[in-house]
Design a protein around this motif. Structure first.
Motif, PDB file in Angstrom:
ATOM      1  N   VAL A  34       0.830  -1.204   0.000  1.00 11.54           N
ATOM      2  CA  VAL A  34       0.000   0.000   0.000  1.00 11.54           C
ATOM      3  C   VAL A  34       0.865   1.255   0.000  1.00 11.54           C
ATOM      4  CG1 VAL A  34      -1.712   1.309   1.305  1.00 11.54           C
ATOM      5  CG2 VAL A  34      -1.912  -1.194   1.133  1.00 11.54           C
ATOM      6  N   ALA A  35       0.553   2.162  -0.928  1.00 11.83           N
ATOM      7  CA  ALA A  35       1.174   3.491  -0.939  1.00 11.83           C
ATOM      8  C   ALA A  35       0.332   4.484  -0.151  1.00 11.83           C
ATOM      9  CB  ALA A  35       1.360   3.981  -2.373  1.00 11.83           C
ATOM     10  N   ALA A  36      -1.000   4.345  -0.230  1.00  7.33           N
ATOM     11  CA  ALA A  36      -1.918   5.216   0.513  1.00  7.33           C
ATOM     12  C   ALA A  36      -3.290   4.571   0.540  1.00  7.33           C
ATOM     13  CB  ALA A  36      -2.002   6.597  -0.126  1.00  7.33           C
ATOM     14  N   ALA A  37      -4.061   4.928   1.550  1.00 10.62           N
ATOM     15  CA  ALA A  37      -5.443   4.459   1.679  1.00 10.62           C
ATOM     16  C   ALA A  37      -6.356   5.664   1.813  1.00 10.62           C
ATOM     17  CB  ALA A  37      -5.595   3.558   2.907  1.00 10.62           C
ATOM     18  N   GLY A  38      -7.452   5.663   1.057  1.00  6.56           N
ATOM     19  CA  GLY A  38      -8.430   6.733   1.186  1.00  6.56           C
ATOM     20  C   GLY A  38      -9.334   6.504   2.383  1.00  6.56           C
ATOM     21  N   ILE A  39      -9.707   7.602   3.050  1.00  2.00           N
ATOM     22  CA  ILE A  39     -10.665   7.532   4.158  1.00  2.00           C
ATOM     23  C   ILE A  39     -12.035   7.935   3.635  1.00  2.00           C
ATOM     24  CG2 ILE A  39     -11.302   8.473   6.404  1.00  2.00           C
ATOM     25  CD1 ILE A  39      -8.432   8.841   7.047  1.00  2.00           C
ATOM     26  N   ASN A  40     -13.038   7.128   3.962  1.00  2.00           N
ATOM     27  CA  ASN A  40     -14.409   7.390   3.556  1.00  2.00           C
ATOM     28  C   ASN A  40     -15.316   7.447   4.783  1.00  2.00           C
ATOM     29  OD1 ASN A  40     -14.559   7.039   0.382  1.00  2.00           O
ATOM     30  ND2 ASN A  40     -13.132   5.513   1.152  1.00  2.00           N
ATOM     31  N   ARG A  41     -16.463   8.089   4.611  1.00  2.00           N
ATOM     32  CA  ARG A  41     -17.387   8.191   5.751  1.00  2.00           C
ATOM     33  C   ARG A  41     -17.895   6.828   6.185  1.00  2.00           C
ATOM     34  NH1 ARG A  41     -18.656  12.922   7.840  1.00  2.00           N
ATOM     35  NH2 ARG A  41     -17.889  14.762   6.732  1.00  2.00           N
ATOM     36  N   ALA A  42     -17.893   5.862   5.282  1.00  2.00           N
ATOM     37  CA  ALA A  42     -18.240   4.500   5.678  1.00  2.00           C
ATOM     38  C   ALA A  42     -17.281   3.977   6.739  1.00  2.00           C
ATOM     39  CB  ALA A  42     -18.221   3.591   4.455  1.00  2.00           C
ATOM     40  N   ASP A  43     -16.013   4.407   6.694  1.00  2.00           N
ATOM     41  CA  ASP A  43     -15.044   3.989   7.710  1.00  2.00           C
ATOM     42  C   ASP A  43     -15.422   4.535   9.080  1.00  2.00           C
ATOM     43  OD1 ASP A  43     -13.726   3.025   5.477  1.00  2.00           O
ATOM     44  OD2 ASP A  43     -12.262   4.651   5.426  1.00  2.00           O
ATOM     45  N   LEU A  44     -15.954   5.761   9.107  1.00  2.00           N
ATOM     46  CA  LEU A  44     -16.382   6.346  10.378  1.00  2.00           C
ATOM     47  C   LEU A  44     -17.549   5.552  10.956  1.00  2.00           C
ATOM     48  CD1 LEU A  44     -16.345  10.169   9.460  1.00  2.00           C
ATOM     49  CD2 LEU A  44     -14.424   8.666  10.021  1.00  2.00           C
ATOM     50  N   LEU A  45     -18.460   5.139  10.078  1.00  2.00           N
ATOM     51  CA  LEU A  45     -19.581   4.321  10.539  1.00  2.00           C
ATOM     52  C   LEU A  45     -19.101   2.973  11.043  1.00  2.00           C
ATOM     53  CD1 LEU A  45     -22.197   5.052   7.721  1.00  2.00           C
ATOM     54  CD2 LEU A  45     -22.279   5.848  10.082  1.00  2.00           C
ATOM     55  N   GLN A  46     -18.147   2.366  10.353  1.00  2.00           N
ATOM     56  CA  GLN A  46     -17.616   1.081  10.814  1.00  2.00           C
ATOM     57  C   GLN A  46     -16.964   1.234  12.180  1.00  2.00           C
ATOM     58  OE1 GLN A  46     -15.181  -1.095   8.027  1.00  2.00           O
ATOM     59  NE2 GLN A  46     -14.251  -2.349   9.622  1.00  2.00           N
ATOM     60  N   ARG A  47     -16.239   2.321  12.362  1.00  2.00           N
ATOM     61  CA  ARG A  47     -15.562   2.548  13.646  1.00  2.00           C
ATOM     62  C   ARG A  47     -16.564   2.629  14.798  1.00  2.00           C
ATOM     63  NH1 ARG A  47     -14.177   8.092  13.736  1.00  2.00           N
ATOM     64  NH2 ARG A  47     -15.935   8.229  15.201  1.00  2.00           N
ATOM     65  N   TRP A  60     -10.376  -4.712   9.901  1.00  2.00           N
ATOM     66  CA  TRP A  60      -9.952  -3.306   9.980  1.00  2.00           C
ATOM     67  C   TRP A  60     -10.473  -2.550   8.751  1.00  2.00           C
ATOM     68  CZ3 TRP A  60      -6.950  -7.633   9.929  1.00  2.00           C
ATOM     69  CH2 TRP A  60      -6.173  -7.888   8.806  1.00  2.00           C
ATOM     70  N   PRO A  61     -10.637  -1.224   8.866  1.00  2.00           N
ATOM     71  CA  PRO A  61     -11.310  -0.463   7.804  1.00  2.00           C
ATOM     72  C   PRO A  61     -10.404  -0.137   6.625  1.00  2.00           C
ATOM     73  CG  PRO A  61     -10.796   0.963   9.656  1.00  2.00           C
ATOM     74  CD  PRO A  61     -10.401  -0.425  10.073  1.00  2.00           C
ATOM     75  N   GLY A  62     -11.026   0.473   5.607  1.00  2.19           N
ATOM     76  CA  GLY A  62     -10.307   0.924   4.427  1.00  2.19           C
ATOM     77  C   GLY A  62     -10.877   0.335   3.162  1.00  2.19           C
ATOM     78  N   LEU A  63     -11.513   1.172   2.313  1.00  2.69           N
ATOM     79  CA  LEU A  63     -12.237   0.704   1.133  1.00  2.69           C
ATOM     80  C   LEU A  63     -11.521   0.983  -0.182  1.00  2.69           C
ATOM     81  CD1 LEU A  63     -15.851   1.762   2.158  1.00  2.69           C
ATOM     82  CD2 LEU A  63     -14.774  -0.477   2.394  1.00  2.69           C
ATOM     83  N   GLU A  64     -10.377   1.646  -0.131  1.00  2.00           N
ATOM     84  CA  GLU A  64      -9.657   1.949  -1.373  1.00  2.00           C
ATOM     85  C   GLU A  64      -8.195   2.216  -1.062  1.00  2.00           C
ATOM     86  OE1 GLU A  64     -11.215   5.571  -3.054  1.00  2.00           O
ATOM     87  OE2 GLU A  64     -11.278   6.534  -1.094  1.00  2.00           O
ATOM     88  N   ILE A  65      -7.327   1.807  -1.983  1.00  3.95           N
ATOM     89  CA  ILE A  65      -5.891   2.015  -1.809  1.00  3.95           C
ATOM     90  C   ILE A  65      -5.236   2.256  -3.165  1.00  3.95           C
ATOM     91  CG2 ILE A  65      -5.682   0.652   0.308  1.00  3.95           C
ATOM     92  CD1 ILE A  65      -4.253  -0.838  -2.850  1.00  3.95           C
ATOM     93  N   SER A  66      -4.024   2.781  -3.086  1.00  2.00           N
ATOM     94  CA  SER A  66      -3.108   2.757  -4.219  1.00  2.00           C
ATOM     95  C   SER A  66      -1.851   2.047  -3.749  1.00  2.00           C
ATOM     96  CB  SER A  66      -2.766   4.175  -4.679  1.00  2.00           C
ATOM     97  OG  SER A  66      -2.109   4.900  -3.646  1.00  2.00           O
ATOM     98  N   GLY A  67      -1.068   1.524  -4.694  1.00  2.00           N
ATOM     99  CA  GLY A  67       0.146   0.827  -4.289  1.00  2.00           C
ATOM    100  C   GLY A  67       0.817   0.122  -5.439  1.00  2.00           C
ATOM    101  N   THR A  68       1.642  -0.856  -5.082  1.00  3.95           N
ATOM    102  CA  THR A  68       2.440  -1.600  -6.054  1.00  3.95           C
ATOM    103  C   THR A  68       2.219  -3.087  -5.849  1.00  3.95           C
ATOM    104  OG1 THR A  68       4.121   0.144  -5.968  1.00  3.95           O
ATOM    105  CG2 THR A  68       4.771  -1.951  -6.949  1.00  3.95           C
ATOM    106  N   VAL A  69       1.985  -3.796  -6.928  1.00  2.00           N
ATOM    107  CA  VAL A  69       1.765  -5.242  -6.830  1.00  2.00           C
ATOM    108  C   VAL A  69       3.041  -5.922  -6.339  1.00  2.00           C
ATOM    109  CG1 VAL A  69       1.310  -7.359  -8.141  1.00  2.00           C
ATOM    110  CG2 VAL A  69      -0.006  -5.262  -8.631  1.00  2.00           C
ATOM    111  N   ARG A  70       2.872  -6.737  -5.279  1.00  2.00           N
ATOM    112  CA  ARG A  70       3.990  -7.557  -4.815  1.00  2.00           C
ATOM    113  C   ARG A  70       3.974  -8.911  -5.507  1.00  2.00           C
ATOM    114  NH1 ARG A  70       7.684  -8.205  -0.341  1.00  2.00           N
ATOM    115  NH2 ARG A  70       7.216  -6.054   0.210  1.00  2.00           N
TER     116      ARG A  70
END
Length: 325
Positions: A34-47, A60-70
């Protein structure tokens, strides 16, 4: 690996940096650094315990990411180690690595910083499926995007503009209104100082909006129906101001309009694969051409996820808040 888990339902302080185990990728899956993960309001509801992850998803939360394939789970996968990608997840993005179905992975869009690209998967998929698949937005129609300064709203304004629609949006305060106009909206309404329904009528010569994309929920229901044109479509995608409201059926019937609500996370693997493919085909070229871009308010270290949630809850961000491992 390191991930941000939820110790118990509650406030931002319940987010805890932890060591967790990640399963090996299956034959149809991909392991991504993972290079970064976006925060969404759905994550706040999950919390807070109001939006549990679907079966089989990480806790654990997190609905979207960017990164590099391992690595990919099977040699027939189209993804190769080192590929720069983004991905739509069921959960688990607040981490150093994720495992995701290969059909929910897209190449990182051209011309976008890899970290900032994490602001796009959830927002682009949400905006596309609701404006195009659900609302059937067409070029030349008027669309009201409630909350054009939000993570999804800022992408929806750009997408609707690129599709040839006349975009009206709302934001709180003159500075945010100006920034929404900079994203392509023809009209941006300061909901703190102006009557949104009257502004929509003025912008449409009294017709109303053909489509309303709404994140407010219950408290916006009455005005959203009033803002609709004859044959209008109201699509509710958020509940920021409540989940239960009263609707004037007479007003709805007089407009021959309809109201629907959608979510993305609970959709089937096949539905998500089709949506991701559509975004790759239709939206990614818009990004490459500079007609649509991620809007990032802040990059915050993964270990400071609680601060990131506090920031999003404050209503201050314009666009997305990202977590960076």
């Amino acid at each position: 690996m390191r991930a941000v888990t939820i110790s118990a339902p509650g406030g931002p302080a319940k987010l805890t940096s932890s060591r967790v185990n990640l399963d090996e990728p299956g034959p149809d899956e991909v392991l991504i650094d993972v290079a970064a993960a976006g925060i969404n309001r759905a994550d706040l509801l999950q919390r807070t315990g109001h939006y549990p992850p679907p079966a089989g998803a990480p806790a654990w939360p997190g609905l979207e990411i960017s990164g590099t394939v391992r690595r990919a789970g099977h040699e027939s996968s189209p993804w190769r180690p080192g590929d720069r990608v983004v991905a739509l997840l069921e959960g688990g993005g607040y981490a150093e690595q994720v495992v995701v179905r290969g059909t929910q992975v897209l190449p990182a869009p051209e011309g976008v910083d890899l970290v900032d690209a994490a602001a796009l998967p959830e927002a682009a998929c949400t905006a596309w499926t609701n404006l195009v698949d659900t609302a059937r937005l067409r070029a030349g129609e008027h669309v009201l995007v409630q909350g054009g300064s939000g993570g999804v709203g800022s992408v929806a304004v750009q997408l609707a503009t690129a599709l040839g629609a006349h975009v009206i949006t709302t934001a709180g305060g003159p500075e945010r209104v100006a920034r929404c106009l900079g994203l392509g909206a023809e009209v941006a309404v300061d909901h703190r100082a102006e009557d949104v329904v009257e502004a929509v009528r003025a912008a449409t010569e009294g017709r109303g909006a053909d489509v309303v994309l709404d994140v407010l929920g219950a408290c916006g229901l009455r005005d959203n129906v009033r803002a609709l044109a004859t044959g209008g479509r109201l699509v509710v995608i958020g509940l920021q101001q409540g989940a239960r409201g009263e609707i004037d059926l007479g007003a709805l019937m007089a407009r021959r309009a309809w109201v629907t609500g959608t979510t993305l996370r609970s959709r089937s693997a096949a539905e998500k694969a089709a949506l991701v493919a559509a975004v790759r085909e239709h939206v990614w070229p818009m990004v490459a051409e500079g007609r649509l871009r991620p809007v990032v308010h802040a990059r915050i270290p993964l270990d400071e996820a609680a601060r990131a949630h506090e920031l999003l809850e404050s209503g201050v961000p314009f666009g997305k808040v990202l977590l960076v491992p």
